[in-house]
Design a protein around this motif. Structure first.
Motif, PDB file in Angstrom:
ATOM      1  N   LEU A  97      73.576  88.482 -28.928  1.00 36.84           N
ATOM      2  CA  LEU A  97      74.249  88.940 -30.196  1.00 36.84           C
ATOM      3  C   LEU A  97      74.797  87.793 -31.018  1.00 36.84           C
ATOM      4  N   ALA A  98      75.493  86.888 -30.416  1.00 39.42           N
ATOM      5  CA  ALA A  98      75.827  85.626 -30.665  1.00 39.42           C
ATOM      6  C   ALA A  98      74.587  84.791 -31.467  1.00 39.42           C
ATOM      7  N   GLN A  99      73.496  84.707 -30.826  1.00 36.70           N
ATOM      8  CA  GLN A  99      72.522  84.094 -31.459  1.00 36.70           C
ATOM      9  C   GLN A  99      72.065  84.703 -32.803  1.00 36.70           C
ATOM     10  N   ARG A 100      72.042  86.147 -32.936  1.00 35.45           N
ATOM     11  CA  ARG A 100      71.526  86.866 -33.905  1.00 35.45           C
ATOM     12  C   ARG A 100      72.342  86.562 -35.010  1.00 35.45           C
ATOM     13  N   LEU A 101      73.904  86.369 -34.717  1.00 38.40           N
ATOM     14  CA  LEU A 101      74.732  86.173 -35.521  1.00 38.40           C
ATOM     15  C   LEU A 101      75.238  84.897 -36.126  1.00 38.40           C
ATOM     16  N   GLY A 102      74.719  84.138 -35.148  1.00 35.95           N
ATOM     17  CA  GLY A 102      75.366  82.758 -35.362  1.00 35.95           C
ATOM     18  C   GLY A 102      76.717  82.451 -35.163  1.00 35.95           C
ATOM     19  N   TYR A 103      77.182  83.240 -34.222  1.00 34.64           N
ATOM     20  CA  TYR A 103      78.545  83.341 -33.650  1.00 34.64           C
ATOM     21  C   TYR A 103      78.806  82.485 -32.389  1.00 34.64           C
ATOM     22  N   ILE A 104      79.977  82.309 -31.914  1.00 39.87           N
ATOM     23  CA  ILE A 104      80.396  81.489 -30.888  1.00 39.87           C
ATOM     24  C   ILE A 104      80.570  82.460 -29.707  1.00 39.87           C
ATOM     25  N   HIS A 105      80.042  82.123 -28.525  1.00 39.94           N
ATOM     26  CA  HIS A 105      79.982  83.294 -27.250  1.00 39.94           C
ATOM     27  C   HIS A 105      81.225  82.869 -26.423  1.00 39.94           C
ATOM     28  N   ILE A 106      82.179  83.510 -26.264  1.00 35.01           N
ATOM     29  CA  ILE A 106      83.223  83.214 -25.318  1.00 35.01           C
ATOM     30  C   ILE A 106      83.175  83.949 -24.057  1.00 35.01           C
ATOM     31  N   ASP A 107      82.885  83.651 -23.177  1.00 35.56           N
ATOM     32  CA  ASP A 107      82.870  84.270 -21.809  1.00 35.56           C
ATOM     33  C   ASP A 107      84.178  84.144 -21.018  1.00 35.56           C
ATOM     34  N   THR A 108      85.102  85.086 -21.161  1.00 37.85           N
ATOM     35  CA  THR A 108      86.316  85.014 -20.551  1.00 37.85           C
ATOM     36  C   THR A 108      86.401  85.219 -19.204  1.00 37.85           C
ATOM     37  N   GLY A 109      85.189  85.866 -18.668  1.00 32.56           N
ATOM     38  CA  GLY A 109      85.147  85.933 -17.340  1.00 32.56           C
ATOM     39  C   GLY A 109      85.018  84.785 -16.524  1.00 32.56           C
ATOM     40  N   ALA A 110      84.121  83.980 -17.317  1.00 33.84           N
ATOM     41  CA  ALA A 110      84.056  82.489 -16.921  1.00 33.84           C
ATOM     42  C   ALA A 110      85.299  81.758 -16.696  1.00 33.84           C
ATOM     43  N   MET A 111      86.337  82.135 -17.459  1.00 36.14           N
ATOM     44  CA  MET A 111      87.559  81.211 -17.647  1.00 36.14           C
ATOM     45  C   MET A 111      88.441  81.547 -16.387  1.00 36.14           C
ATOM     46  N   PHE A 112      88.367  83.243 -16.076  1.00 36.06           N
ATOM     47  CA  PHE A 112      88.908  83.401 -14.945  1.00 36.06           C
ATOM     48  C   PHE A 112      88.292  83.095 -13.938  1.00 36.06           C
ATOM     49  N   ARG A 113      87.008  82.961 -13.838  1.00 37.03           N
ATOM     50  CA  ARG A 113      86.374  82.496 -12.473  1.00 37.03           C
ATOM     51  C   ARG A 113      86.655  80.883 -12.167  1.00 37.03           C
ATOM     52  N   ALA A 114      86.806  80.292 -13.316  1.00 43.04           N
ATOM     53  CA  ALA A 114      87.043  78.585 -13.224  1.00 43.04           C
ATOM     54  C   ALA A 114      88.559  78.465 -12.503  1.00 43.04           C
ATOM     55  N   VAL A 115      89.380  79.472 -13.044  1.00 42.91           N
ATOM     56  CA  VAL A 115      90.785  79.368 -12.342  1.00 42.91           C
ATOM     57  C   VAL A 115      90.800  79.676 -10.846  1.00 42.91           C
ATOM     58  N   ALA A 116      89.890  80.805 -10.589  1.00 43.41           N
ATOM     59  CA  ALA A 116      89.731  81.197  -9.244  1.00 43.41           C
ATOM     60  C   ALA A 116      89.315  80.113  -8.291  1.00 43.41           C
ATOM     61  N   LEU A 117      87.995  79.267  -8.821  1.00 40.91           N
ATOM     62  CA  LEU A 117      87.365  78.183  -8.283  1.00 40.91           C
ATOM     63  C   LEU A 117      88.499  77.197  -8.015  1.00 40.91           C
ATOM     64  N   MET A 118      89.296  76.737  -8.795  1.00 44.53           N
ATOM     65  CA  MET A 118      89.876  75.745  -8.836  1.00 44.53           C
ATOM     66  C   MET A 118      91.160  76.027  -7.698  1.00 44.53           C
ATOM     67  N   SER A 119      91.507  77.306  -7.995  1.00 45.68           N
ATOM     68  CA  SER A 119      92.674  77.917  -6.788  1.00 45.68           C
ATOM     69  C   SER A 119      92.096  77.523  -5.478  1.00 45.68           C
ATOM     70  N   LYS A 120      90.984  78.025  -5.333  1.00 49.37           N
ATOM     71  CA  LYS A 120      90.304  77.861  -3.877  1.00 49.37           C
ATOM     72  C   LYS A 120      90.471  76.525  -3.421  1.00 49.37           C
ATOM     73  N   ARG A 121      89.786  75.542  -4.342  1.00 46.17           N
ATOM     74  CA  ARG A 121      89.749  74.322  -3.568  1.00 46.17           C
ATOM     75  C   ARG A 121      91.080  73.764  -3.479  1.00 46.17           C
ATOM     76  N   ALA A 122      92.114  74.581  -4.404  1.00 45.82           N
ATOM     77  CA  ALA A 122      93.589  73.681  -4.047  1.00 45.82           C
ATOM     78  C   ALA A 122      94.257  74.614  -2.837  1.00 45.82           C
ATOM     79  N   GLY A 123      93.647  75.511  -2.448  1.00 48.02           N
ATOM     80  CA  GLY A 123      94.346  76.179  -1.039  1.00 48.02           C
ATOM     81  C   GLY A 123      95.531  77.106  -1.718  1.00 48.02           C
TER      82      GLY A 123
END
Ligand code: ATP
Ligand SMILES: Nc1ccn([C@H]2C[C@H](O)[C@@H](COP(=O)(O)O)O2)c(=O)n1
Length: 233
Positions: free
Chosen positions: A28-54
């Motif tokens: 849909l972002a491609q069709r509209l020329g809009y920006i795609h914001i994957d908020t799940g990926a943001m939470f996943r990044a926090v989870a990954l960093m928290s795992k690395r930091a114990g």
């Protein structure tokens, strides 16, 4: 340009795991020329960093400190989007089932939600964006001009995820995958802070028996109808 915001409208796509949010948001972002914001990926990044930091999933003080020092950015890579955490490409690491389950726990913590809420609102405020997640239409942008709640049966979502994992060489069975989808649904729906739920003014789409293209057509028509209304104002 929309009558309301500088770069266009805000589109919210919420729904449970495996419903098709990322797939549809990208198209849909491609069709509209809009920006795609994957908020799940943001939470996943926090989870990954928290795992690395114990960091324990309930250590709110250390989670808050981690989020204060974390910058999550999205970089276009052809038709795809890379996810960077403090400049490191974590696009692959954040997509494992282990991180998915850890993310569901981490995302229930209030300091994490508050930190990412600020980031997400800053990213989308000018419009011309499509945000996918669990609470976009209810918490992040309750004033979003267009909201969808995309769902499908747990069995169908588990089947889709199973095929996706199998293509990556993961040995999980279909039954195991359906069970994990249901587990994440329960965690996302049952948490105290910003639970997964359909906004009252969201257009519900059950994709159980719909193709990606059929869902895309419904979504694109709804957004273009709203844009046409705005142009008349
Ligand atoms: N309507 C559909 N019919 C068949 N397959 C679909 C449909 N929608 C999505 N898929 C497939 O299902 C899988 C999961 O889709 P996607 O990752 O977009 O879901 P999601 O809602 O973003 O999941 P999560 O929230 O867990 O990241 C992908 O392989 C995708 O191609
Ligand atoms: N706005 C959001 C987006 C995601 N989450 C949580 C819930 C999911 O279990 C996890 C991973 O999301 P996915 O990448 O599978 O869409 O992150 C949330 O709480 N709020």
């Amino acid at each position: 340009m929309s009558a309301v915001r500088e770069n266009g409208v805000i589109v919210a796509i919420d729904g449970p795991s495996g419903a098709g949010k990322s797939s549809l948001t990208k198209l849909l972002a491609q069709r509209l020329g809009y920006i795609h914001i994957d908020t799940g990926a943001m939470f996943r990044a926090v989870a990954l960093m928290s795992k690395r930091a114990g960091i324990a999933t309930d250590d709110d003080a250390r989670l808050a400190e981690l989020c204060r020092g974390l910058e999550v950015t999205f970089v276009r890579d052809g038709e795809n989007c890379r996810v960077l955490a403090n400049g490191e490409d974590v696009s692959t690491e954040i997509r494992t089932e282990e991180i998915g389950l850890l993310t569901s726990a981490i995302s229930a913590r209030k300091p994490v939600r508050e930190a990412l809420l600020t980031m997400q609102r800053a990213m989308g405020a000018k419009g011309g964006v499509i945000l996918e997640g669990r609470d976009i239409g209810t918490v992040v942008f309750p004033d979003a001009e267009v909201k969808f709640f995309l769902s499908a049966s747990a069995e169908e979502r588990g089947r889709r995820r199973y095929l996706e994992l199998a293509a990556r060489g993961d040995k999980a069975t279909l039954e195991e995958t359906i069970a994990k989808v249901i587990q994440r649904d329960q965690q996302d729906e049952g948490r105290e802070h910003a639970p997964l739920k359909q906004a009252d003014d969201a257009l519900p789409i059950d994709s159980t028996s719909l193709s990606i293209e059929e869902v895309l057509t419904v979504m694109e028509n709804a957004v273009r109808e709203r844009l046409a209304q705005d142009d008349k104002r």
